[in-house]
Design an enzyme around this catalytic site. Structure first.
Site, PDB file in Angstrom:
ATOM      1  N   ARG A   1     -10.298  27.857  -6.434  1.00 18.85           N
ATOM      2  CA  ARG A   1     -10.713  27.370  -5.129  1.00 18.85           C
ATOM      3  C   ARG A   1     -10.705  28.561  -4.171  1.00 18.85           C
ATOM      4  O   ARG A   1     -10.321  29.650  -4.542  1.00 18.85           O
ATOM      5  CB  ARG A   1      -9.773  26.247  -4.656  1.00 18.85           C
ATOM      6  CG  ARG A   1      -8.324  26.573  -4.971  1.00 18.85           C
ATOM      7  CD  ARG A   1      -7.341  26.214  -3.933  1.00 18.85           C
ATOM      8  NE  ARG A   1      -7.645  26.710  -2.627  1.00 18.85           N
ATOM      9  CZ  ARG A   1      -7.310  27.918  -2.180  1.00 18.85           C
ATOM     10  NH1 ARG A   1      -6.667  28.798  -2.937  1.00 18.85           N
ATOM     11  NH2 ARG A   1      -7.608  28.277  -0.947  1.00 18.85           N
ATOM     12  N   GLY A   2     -11.144  28.288  -2.942  1.00 24.13           N
ATOM     13  CA  GLY A   2     -11.291  29.391  -1.994  1.00 24.13           C
ATOM     14  C   GLY A   2     -12.702  29.936  -2.138  1.00 24.13           C
ATOM     15  O   GLY A   2     -13.160  30.218  -3.261  1.00 24.13           O
ATOM     16  N   ALA A   3     -13.385  30.081  -1.015  1.00 27.28           N
ATOM     17  CA  ALA A   3     -14.818  30.383  -1.049  1.00 27.28           C
ATOM     18  C   ALA A   3     -15.177  31.600  -1.911  1.00 27.28           C
ATOM     19  O   ALA A   3     -16.051  31.504  -2.787  1.00 27.28           O
ATOM     20  CB  ALA A   3     -15.332  30.545   0.386  1.00 27.28           C
TER      21      ALA A   3
ATOM     22  N   ARG B   1     -19.298  22.144  -5.220  1.00 28.05           N
ATOM     23  CA  ARG B   1     -18.640  22.065  -3.907  1.00 28.05           C
ATOM     24  C   ARG B   1     -19.650  22.522  -2.846  1.00 28.05           C
ATOM     25  O   ARG B   1     -20.181  23.628  -2.932  1.00 28.05           O
ATOM     26  CB  ARG B   1     -17.364  22.919  -3.881  1.00 28.05           C
ATOM     27  CG  ARG B   1     -16.328  22.421  -4.898  1.00 28.05           C
ATOM     28  CD  ARG B   1     -14.949  22.947  -4.611  1.00 28.05           C
ATOM     29  NE  ARG B   1     -14.412  22.402  -3.385  1.00 28.05           N
ATOM     30  CZ  ARG B   1     -13.318  22.871  -2.791  1.00 28.05           C
ATOM     31  NH1 ARG B   1     -12.672  23.889  -3.306  1.00 28.05           N
ATOM     32  NH2 ARG B   1     -12.864  22.330  -1.666  1.00 28.05           N
TER      33      ARG B   1
ATOM     34  N   GLN C   1      -2.629  23.403   0.402  1.00 25.78           N
ATOM     35  CA  GLN C   1      -2.874  24.809   0.056  1.00 25.78           C
ATOM     36  C   GLN C   1      -1.898  25.743   0.763  1.00 25.78           C
ATOM     37  O   GLN C   1      -1.779  26.907   0.394  1.00 25.78           O
ATOM     38  CB  GLN C   1      -4.314  25.213   0.409  1.00 25.78           C
ATOM     39  CG  GLN C   1      -5.377  24.612  -0.490  1.00 25.78           C
ATOM     40  CD  GLN C   1      -5.975  23.374   0.133  1.00 25.78           C
ATOM     41  OE1 GLN C   1      -5.303  22.645   0.863  1.00 25.78           O
ATOM     42  NE2 GLN C   1      -7.231  23.108  -0.157  1.00 25.78           N
TER      43      GLN C   1
ATOM     44  N   ASP D   1     -15.153  29.223   5.004  1.00 28.98           N
ATOM     45  CA  ASP D   1     -15.995  28.871   3.854  1.00 28.98           C
ATOM     46  C   ASP D   1     -17.461  29.108   4.154  1.00 28.98           C
ATOM     47  O   ASP D   1     -18.264  29.298   3.234  1.00 28.98           O
ATOM     48  CB  ASP D   1     -15.757  27.415   3.462  1.00 28.98           C
ATOM     49  CG  ASP D   1     -14.333  27.256   2.959  1.00 28.98           C
ATOM     50  OD1 ASP D   1     -13.426  27.098   3.802  1.00 28.98           O
ATOM     51  OD2 ASP D   1     -14.130  27.370   1.743  1.00 28.98           O
TER      52      ASP D   1
ATOM     53  N   ASN E   1     -14.074  25.932   8.133  1.00 33.82           N
ATOM     54  CA  ASN E   1     -12.893  26.230   7.307  1.00 33.82           C
ATOM     55  C   ASN E   1     -12.178  24.920   7.024  1.00 33.82           C
ATOM     56  O   ASN E   1     -12.612  23.843   7.454  1.00 33.82           O
ATOM     57  CB  ASN E   1     -11.986  27.239   8.030  1.00 33.82           C
ATOM     58  CG  ASN E   1     -10.912  27.787   7.115  1.00 33.82           C
ATOM     59  OD1 ASN E   1     -11.199  28.193   5.987  1.00 33.82           O
ATOM     60  ND2 ASN E   1      -9.673  27.786   7.557  1.00 33.82           N
ATOM     61  N   LYS E   2     -11.098  24.984   6.298  1.00 30.99           N
ATOM     62  CA  LYS E   2     -10.346  23.810   5.865  1.00 30.99           C
ATOM     63  C   LYS E   2     -10.084  22.851   7.032  1.00 30.99           C
ATOM     64  O   LYS E   2      -9.787  23.287   8.141  1.00 30.99           O
ATOM     65  CB  LYS E   2      -9.029  24.285   5.244  1.00 30.99           C
ATOM     66  CG  LYS E   2      -8.123  23.214   4.689  1.00 30.99           C
ATOM     67  CD  LYS E   2      -8.789  22.270   3.711  1.00 30.99           C
ATOM     68  CE  LYS E   2      -9.485  22.967   2.564  1.00 30.99           C
ATOM     69  NZ  LYS E   2     -10.221  22.039   1.684  1.00 30.99           N
TER      70      LYS E   2
HETATM   71  O1  MRU Z   1     -10.746  23.582  -0.468  1.00 29.82           O
HETATM   72  P1  MRU Z   1     -10.389  25.037  -0.644  1.00 29.82           P
HETATM   73  O2  MRU Z   1      -8.959  25.244  -1.027  1.00 29.82           O
HETATM   74  O3  MRU Z   1     -11.356  25.740  -1.550  1.00 29.82           O
HETATM   75  O4  MRU Z   1     -10.568  25.642   0.811  1.00 29.82           O
HETATM   76  C1  MRU Z   1     -10.261  26.985   1.040  1.00 29.82           C
HETATM   77  C2  MRU Z   1     -10.365  27.380   2.451  1.00 29.82           C
HETATM   78  O5  MRU Z   1     -10.685  26.596   3.316  1.00 29.82           O
HETATM   79  C3  MRU Z   1     -10.161  28.824   2.750  1.00 29.82           C
HETATM   80  O6  MRU Z   1      -9.593  28.998   4.013  1.00 29.82           O
HETATM   81  C4  MRU Z   1     -11.525  29.526   2.715  1.00 29.82           C
HETATM   82  O7  MRU Z   1     -12.130  29.310   1.480  1.00 29.82           O
HETATM   83  C5  MRU Z   1     -11.421  30.973   2.963  1.00 29.82           C
HETATM   84  S1  MRU Z   1     -10.675  31.797   1.608  1.00 29.82           S
HETATM   85  C6  MRU Z   1     -10.745  33.439   1.774  1.00 29.82           C
END
Ligand code: MRU
Length: 348
Positions: free
Chosen positions: A53-55, A90, A203, A243, A253-254
């Site tokens: 996970r994470g962009a 996603r 997270q 993201d 973002n989240k």
């Molecule tokens: O749902 P996730 O855990 O993939 O979401 C991640 C985030 O929102 C992060 O803040 C974002 O991807 C930036 S990571 C460098």
């Protein structure tokens, strides 16, 4: 990044030179578990289930998903199927589309017999580029943190608040927002991080685990505590990841990031987003059209008969964002600000 003193990346090629190894992030922080992915279907499932996970990491993992698909069948049809399946995993992180487009363009222009080699070489390059990008974000972010600490004018630790996980687990290495923290900490800057839990997937515990591995002082808080801490003067700045950032500097973002930005604005706390260029959607004039992932309501609660709604992300308007930390430097959250650093994206 270190795990029990040993260097790890979040994804690496397995000894067979074909499969990939990932760290199963659904098991962290309880258990450090490495999983081998051998086929496209496993990569699709791993992204959907948020084992990765994470962009930035989603983007590179998807690139290797294309590699695995082509290793089974290098035809145009297989490429198209892999592209579509991976893109559907996603919707919010633009890095996914960015990486898939890079892969598809290069592979389509390559003779069928050479496609597998081309695919693996490009996926490896995307991974290396991600590491270099994050490292540079760390350099610029550290500089910004040092300036803020100097302005603070005390010897007390700089108090930073972050939301979700924008650390090395969300990238191949270093992280984005946390890259600055790691560099600052290693360089002797006293720093303490308030870590939002980040319901419903928590997270924040990934962030806490990473920070602990690196020895960075931090404290986990519930998502609603940040506003109080800002009013009490216990937060010097907020730094989050993204993201997808639109051309005008609106930052997706989240879920919960927007509320932190509102509280920061109300309390004159600087609010920064760490933005690798691969997370900028130059095609979007603003954040209104950023697709927001709807996740399973079962992640919110499992009480029978009570409805739940589970949007995974929100959009923080650029007016609430003090600055964007990119690999080319820190800029204003605006189109002119971004174009100063990325003039090649200008209109004509
Ligand atoms: O749902 P996730 O855990 O993939 O979401 C991640 C985030 O929102 C992060 O803040 C974002 O991807 C930036 S990571 C460098």
């Amino acid at each position: 990044m270190r795990v029990n003193g040993k260097h790890f990346r979040t994804l690496w090629l397995a000894a067979d030179g074909r499969s990939i190894n990932i760290i199963d992030q659904t098991r962290l922080p309880a258990e450090f578990w490495v999983v081998r992915l051998e086929h496209l279907a496993e990569v699709v499932a791993a992204i959907r289930a948020m084992q990765v996970r994470g962009a930035p990491l989603i983007g590179v993992t998807a690139a290797y998903g294309i590699c695995l698909a082509l290793a089974d069948d290098p035809s145009d049809k297989a490429l198209r199927t892999a592209y579509d399946q991976l893109l559907a995993t996603r919707p919010t992180a633009v890095n996914l589309r960015w990486a898939l487009d890079r892969m598809a363009t290069a592979i389509s222009a390559t003779a069928v017999d050479d496609r597998v080699g081309t695919a693996y070489a490009l996926a490896a390059k995307l991974a290396e580029d991600d590491v270099a990008t994050c490292e540079q974000i760390g350099v610029h972010g550290e500089r910004m943190l040092r300036t803020l600490w100097d302005q603070k004018g005390t010897r007390q630790p700089l108090q930073l608040l972050t939301h979700c996980n924008a650390g090395w687990l969300a990238t191949i290495d270093w992280g984005t927002a946390l890259a600055a923290v790691y560099r600052a900490h290693d360089g002797g800057l006293p720093i303490h991080v308030w870590v939002d839990e980040t319901r419903p997937r928590n997270q924040g515990y990934l962030t806490s685990w990473e920070l602990a591995q690196h020895g960075v002082p931090h404290t986990v808080i519930v998502d609603n505590a940040g506003g109080l801490l800002m009013r009490q003067g216990k937060v010097d700045l907020c730094v989050v990841g993204t993201d997808r950032t639109a051309r005008n500097g609106d930052v997706a973002n989240k879920i919960g990031t927007y509320l932190k930005a509102l509280a920061a604005h109300d309390n004159s706390v600087p609010f920064y987003a760490a933005v690798p260029s691969m997370s900028i959607d130059w095609d979007l004039a603003n954040g209104d059209d950023i697709p927001i992932e709807e996740r399973d309501p079962g992640e919110v609660h499992s009480l029978p008969g009570i409805a739940a709604h589970n949007p995974g992300f929100d959009v923080t308007p650029a007016r609430l964002v003090t600055g964007l930390i990119t690999e080319r430097g820190v800029c204003a959250a605006s189109e002119p600000g971004l174009l100063e650093l990325f003039p090649e994206q200008g209109a004509g």
